[in-house]
Design a protein around this motif. Structure first.
Motif, short mmCIF file in Angstrom:
data_model
loop_
_atom_site.label_atom_id
_atom_site.label_comp_id
_atom_site.label_asym_id
_atom_site.label_seq_id
_atom_site.Cartn_x
_atom_site.Cartn_y
_atom_site.Cartn_z
N ALA A 1 -1.50 8.02 -10.75
CA ALA A 1 -0.37 8.69 -11.39
C ALA A 1 -0.84 9.68 -12.44
O ALA A 1 -0.19 10.71 -12.68
N THR A 2 -1.96 9.43 -13.07
CA THR A 2 -2.46 10.31 -14.13
C THR A 2 -2.95 11.64 -13.57
O THR A 2 -2.61 12.72 -14.07
N GLU A 3 -3.74 11.60 -12.52
CA GLU A 3 -4.35 12.82 -11.99
C GLU A 3 -3.73 13.31 -10.68
O GLU A 3 -4.05 14.39 -10.20
N GLY A 4 -2.85 12.51 -10.10
CA GLY A 4 -2.20 12.90 -8.85
C GLY A 4 -2.99 12.47 -7.62
O GLY A 4 -4.18 12.12 -7.72
N GLY A 5 -2.35 12.50 -6.49
CA GLY A 5 -3.01 12.14 -5.25
C GLY A 5 -2.05 12.18 -4.08
O GLY A 5 -0.86 12.53 -4.24
N ILE A 6 -2.54 11.85 -2.90
CA ILE A 6 -1.74 11.88 -1.68
C ILE A 6 -1.84 10.51 -1.00
O ILE A 6 -2.93 10.05 -0.70
N MET A 7 -0.69 9.90 -0.78
CA MET A 7 -0.63 8.59 -0.13
C MET A 7 0.02 8.74 1.25
O MET A 7 0.94 9.53 1.43
N GLY A 8 -0.47 7.96 2.20
CA GLY A 8 0.11 7.96 3.54
C GLY A 8 0.87 6.68 3.81
O GLY A 8 0.34 5.58 3.58
N ILE A 9 2.12 6.81 4.25
CA ILE A 9 2.89 5.67 4.74
C ILE A 9 2.89 5.77 6.25
O ILE A 9 3.50 6.68 6.82
N GLN A 10 2.18 4.89 6.91
CA GLN A 10 2.02 4.94 8.36
C GLN A 10 2.99 3.98 9.04
O GLN A 10 3.07 2.80 8.66
N ILE A 11 3.73 4.49 10.01
CA ILE A 11 4.68 3.68 10.77
C ILE A 11 4.23 3.67 12.23
O ILE A 11 4.18 4.71 12.88
N LYS A 12 3.90 2.49 12.70
CA LYS A 12 3.38 2.34 14.07
C LYS A 12 4.44 1.72 14.96
O LYS A 12 4.96 0.64 14.66
#
Length: 388
Positions: A247-258
């Motif tokens: 949360a401090t520096e940011g990022g990219i998260m993946g929510i994978q739906i199979k």
């Protein structure tokens, strides 16, 4: 030349036909049956049972919408008391298959276009006007240099720039994150899938989910694996990271739906499976320009008509929803193809045993005599006898 003619003649005028030779050998017989059993195990176990080789398959076609919810408050010397809701921290309001949640920021308020000192740096600190080049605008510059050296504070001078003033100072990013309470925000993920080959469609909000249930459930991998509402802190936790760090520096998260569906069974068995991972995972040994951020501004005018803006460098988490999977249903064509391939593979056992018997065993010359028999053309032989 004669040799070439002999080879060509043998190719054109000779024919070989299989000959069955029964070899009573424990070693060869056991090897033959072992290879055949391995091939049968592969065809039945892997091709038909595990890979479902009796089915026709199709890839998923998907659409996704995401809705964020959550409210928090901050009280700082720069902004004072403020409430933050979805309209403040979801930027932009709508994206395709993703959503960005702002969790941290560097804010520069009440900027106007004018002349002001540049932020101190290796190329901006000066002592006289001779140290500043008029008209220069570097990649990391806040504006266009005027060529003047002006006071930045009581002890330091920097080159003056024509820019939105005061210029942004992002040397210090707030720690902990400005909107650290965002870990309690939630995402409602709506996913519709379609398998066109079988004309089968479904959504991740399952038929047994009611409106009352949807208002209270939160996804949990063990206790509630089919709830489509996800708590942000849990998503990051499932991916093996600390929410406050990302949360401090940011990022990219993946929510994978199979979606892997066996359509030979009832439609109720076709269910989504969720998993999570960080997509921008970086090498800790090369921690250059980490995280994810961008800038945007909010413009307004004062009563005199002068244009002002508030510049925000937004750090946050972008959640990308990735949908994949395949469906299968019984079809006679792939079934027959795989059965034929399996039967053809059984011939490998014979070839392997032939190679060992004819080229590797001690009695290979004896077996070759039994395996191959050479005969002349019957009609040609009969004609020769009549001539004599």
């Amino acid at each position: 030349m004669a040799g070439c003619c002999a080879v060509l003649g043998a190719f054109l005028f000779e024919y070989d036909t299989p000959r069955i030779v029964l070899i009573r050998s424990r070693k060869v017989g056991l090897m033959n049956r072992t290879v055949q059993l391995l091939i049968l195990a592969y065809v039945i176990g892997w091709v038909f049972v595990w890979e479902k080789g009796y089915q026709e398959t199709d890839s998923v076609v998907s659409s996704v919408t995401v809705k964020a919810k959550g409210v928090t408050m901050t009280n700082t010397s720069k902004l004072g008391f403020r409430i933050w809701d979805v309209a403040d921290y979801v930027i932009p309001a709508q994206e395709e298959n993703s959503v960005f949640i702002m969790t941290n920021m560097v804010i520069t308020m009440n900027q106007t276009q004018g002349f002001c000192p540049e932020i101190p740096g290796k190329t901006t600190v000066c002592e006289t006007d001779a140290n500043c080049t008029a008209g220069s605008a570097g990649t990391h510059s806040s504006g266009v240099a005027t060529g003047r050296c002006v006071s930045f504070n009581g002890t330091l001078k920097t080159c003056e720039v024509a820019a939105w003033c005061p210029v942004e100072d992002d040397t210090e990013v707030p720690k902990p994150a400005f909107l650290k309470a965002a870990e309690n925000f939630t995402l409602l993920v709506k996913n519709n899938i379609w398998y066109p080959k079988f004309n089968f469609s479904k959504r991740n909000i399952l038929p047994n989910i009611t409106t009352a249930y949807l208002k209270t459930c939160i996804y949990d991998a063990k206790t509630d694996p089919f709830c489509p509402i996800f708590r942000l802190g849990k998503i990051v936790e499932y991916a093996g990271h600390s929410f406050q760090d990302i949360a401090t520096e940011g990022g990219i998260m993946g929510i994978q739906i199979k979606w892997n569906c066996n359509l030979d069974r009832a439609a109720s068995f076709c269910l989504p499976r969720y998993s999570f991972r960080r997509l921008d995972t970086r090498d800790t040994a090369h921690n250059v320009s980490p995280g994810y951020n961008f800038r945007f501004a909010k413009y307004y005018s004062n009563p005199n008509g002068a244009e002002h803006r508030t510049l925000i460098k937004a750090y946050g988490i972008r959640f990308d929803i990735i949908v994949f999977g395949k469906a299968g249903k019984f079809d006679i064509i792939p079934t027959m193809i795989n059965i034929g391939s399996g039967l053809a593979l059984l011939g490998v056992a014979t070839v392997l045993c032939d190679v060992i018997v004819l080229y590797c065993m001690k009695k290979r010359y004896y077996y070759r005599e039994k395996k191959y028999k050479y005969v002349e053309d019957y009609e040609q032989g009969l004609g020769n006898q009549m001539d004599q």
